[in-house]
Design a protein around this motif. Structure first.
Motif, PDB file in Angstrom:
ATOM      1  N   THR A  64      28.697  28.717  38.311  1.00  9.25           N
ATOM      2  CA  THR A  64      29.874  28.506  37.466  1.00  9.25           C
ATOM      3  C   THR A  64      29.588  27.452  36.408  1.00  9.25           C
ATOM      4  OG1 THR A  64      31.466  29.193  39.150  1.00  9.25           O
ATOM      5  CG2 THR A  64      32.262  27.699  37.452  1.00  9.25           C
TER       6      THR A  64
ATOM      7  N   SER B 152      25.311  36.333  39.980  1.00  2.00           N
ATOM      8  CA  SER B 152      26.348  35.312  39.984  1.00  2.00           C
ATOM      9  C   SER B 152      26.050  34.248  41.044  1.00  2.00           C
ATOM     10  CB  SER B 152      27.716  35.981  40.184  1.00  2.00           C
ATOM     11  OG  SER B 152      28.781  35.081  39.994  1.00  2.00           O
TER      12      SER B 152
ATOM     13  N   ALA C 185      32.922  22.288  38.646  1.00  6.27           N
ATOM     14  CA  ALA C 185      32.510  23.649  38.989  1.00  6.27           C
ATOM     15  C   ALA C 185      32.202  23.702  40.477  1.00  6.27           C
ATOM     16  CB  ALA C 185      31.284  24.052  38.179  1.00  6.27           C
TER      17      ALA C 185
ATOM     18  N   GLY D 118      32.873  32.815  41.661  1.00  8.62           N
ATOM     19  CA  GLY D 118      32.670  31.406  41.370  1.00  8.62           C
ATOM     20  C   GLY D 118      31.901  30.733  42.484  1.00  8.62           C
TER      21      GLY D 118
ATOM     22  N   HIS E 240      36.866  27.448  38.852  1.00  4.93           N
ATOM     23  CA  HIS E 240      36.157  28.223  39.862  1.00  4.93           C
ATOM     24  C   HIS E 240      35.274  29.289  39.219  1.00  4.93           C
ATOM     25  CE1 HIS E 240      38.579  26.545  43.228  1.00  4.93           C
ATOM     26  NE2 HIS E 240      39.421  26.333  42.233  1.00  4.93           N
ATOM     27  N   ASP E 241      35.762  29.871  38.148  1.00  2.00           N
ATOM     28  CA  ASP E 241      34.981  30.840  37.387  1.00  2.00           C
ATOM     29  C   ASP E 241      35.649  31.017  36.035  1.00  2.00           C
ATOM     30  OD1 ASP E 241      36.806  33.341  37.319  1.00  2.00           O
ATOM     31  OD2 ASP E 241      36.747  32.866  39.461  1.00  2.00           O
TER      32      ASP E 241
ATOM     33  N   ASN F 130      41.749  26.345  37.814  1.00  2.00           N
ATOM     34  CA  ASN F 130      41.196  26.902  36.569  1.00  2.00           C
ATOM     35  C   ASN F 130      41.893  26.458  35.293  1.00  2.00           C
ATOM     36  OD1 ASN F 130      39.038  28.502  37.692  1.00  2.00           O
ATOM     37  ND2 ASN F 130      40.584  29.946  38.402  1.00  2.00           N
TER      38      ASN F 130
END
Length: 374
Positions: free
Chosen positions: A151, A306, A146, A285, A106-107, A91
């Motif tokens: 994501t 999500s 991503a 994510g 990842h998120d 990240n």
């Protein structure tokens, strides 16, 4: 030879989603790209080398992967003179890099929903730390990877200027996640027995994992029944006490088993023995447990928000994670209807087979080559 440095320090003694992604990639990429050299940064807690491939070298770096030294002074921790590209897989993008950087995001929860990650004083500190590192990645990384389309959409929505640099390398599920004959003596040691069905939930305790929602949905479905239990596997922490209190308030304390981290063999037995896997997360994510449960032949119930629908690929029952009644309806349908459960098992196994680390590794190698050539 081009040298790719990958920070693998998340691979240690404790399981994590980021470690699982790294493991899936480094097991394959050196073999699929013999013309590249790979330098892996290794956690001293990892017992021995990460790879036996001939084009891999490793260096132990004791500082934490996502710690202050790595964030601001990474070029002082390792010799970057022979490195052509650095891959930051967790990240944040380190500062002061002198080579192109690929960052896996990842998120972006720390930017959009920090209260879902961690609360209190530590949550405030982490929000500042991770927010800083993620913003640098979105602004400055030469390539942003991503792990899901969800994501990627979140990244572009939050930082439109990142759009040309965003690539998708969807995570996979390792072959070791498979249906097994449950080890009932090991499960019995945890308080589980083959004559009682159970619903399984896994994941670290964090607000976004919505373990409270799992308990509320289970209680709504099975409060007046004594033949079904709920098993939650999570790393021990203060959340355990809160979940115990909630289970007691809802009158199901004697049927909720809160387990700390278990061995992988036990986890495979839990996935394979469970009547359903419940993952009512508010945000992911990717959502490794959903893929793992499907690969083990466990019927999956997960969120309709999500990345979960994308990972499930039509092979799970989707629910509103904020609605205990919706969760309960799905639980009863899966636990009490053998045909529904069997259909989900078959669909889940087929979907898990599509989530390939081969594809992710091939995509990542292409991103490396493109970034270096630019």
């Amino acid at each position: 030879m081009t040298t790719i440095c990958i920070d693998c320090r998340y691979i240690g003694r404790r399981y994590s989603g980021i470690a699982e992604v790294l493991r899936g990639l480094i097991d394959l990429m050196p073999l699929r790209a013999p013309d590249l050299d790979f330098l892996l940064l290794r956690n001293p807690a990892h017992p021995g080398p990460l790879s036996a491939a001939a084009n891999v070298s490793e260096v132990v770096v004791p500082q934490a992967a996502n710690g202050p030294a790595s964030m601001w002074w990474l070029p002082r921790l390792i010799d970057m003179a022979a490195i052509d590209l650095f891959h930051a897989p967790s990240n944040i993008m380190p500062a002061r890099l002198t080579v192109p950087c690929v960052t896996t995001v990842h998120d972006i929860m720390w930017l959009t929903h920090p209260d879902w990650c961690r609360t209190g004083l530590r949550g405030t500190v982490d929000r500042l730390f991770y927010g800083h590192g993620i913003r640098r990645a979105l602004r400055s990384a030469d390539a942003i990877v991503a792990v899901s389309e969800a994501t990627a959409r979140d990244i572009v929505m939050h930082e439109p200027s990142a759009a040309p640099r965003v690539h998708i390398a969807r995570s996979g599920v390792a072959s070791r996640f498979r249906p097994v004959a449950p080890d009932w003596p090991a499960l019995a040691a945890l308080g589980l027995h083959p004559d009682r069905r159970f619903v399984l939930t896994t994941g670290q305790y964090a607000p976004y994992k919505n373990h409270e929602g799992a308990i509320a949905g289970f209680a709504t479905a099975f409060r007046d029944r004594s033949d079904v239990d709920l098993v939650i596997v999570q790393r021990a922490g203060p959340g355990v006490r809160r979940l115990h209190r909630l289970a007691a308030e809802l009158g199901i304390a004697d049927r909720v088993h809160l387990l700390s981290a278990v061995s992988e063999d036990v986890l495979l037995s839990l996935y394979s023995a469970a009547s359903a896997f419940l993952h009512p997360s508010l945000y992911e994510g990717f959502g490794n447990p959903v893929a793992e449960a499907m690969a083990c032949g466990c019927p999956v119930i997960t969120s309709n928000v999500s990345a979960m629908p994308e990972v499930a690929g039509g092979a799970a029952r989707l629910v509103d994670p904020r609605d205990p009644a919706d969760i309960a309806h799905a639980l009863v349908a899966v636990v009490d209807d053998s045909r529904t459960a069997a259909d989900l098992r078959r669909a889940g196994l087929a979907r898990a087979a599509e989530l390939s680390w081969e594809s992710a590794a091939t995509t990542m190698i292409g991103i490396y080559r493109q970034t270096v050539s630019r």
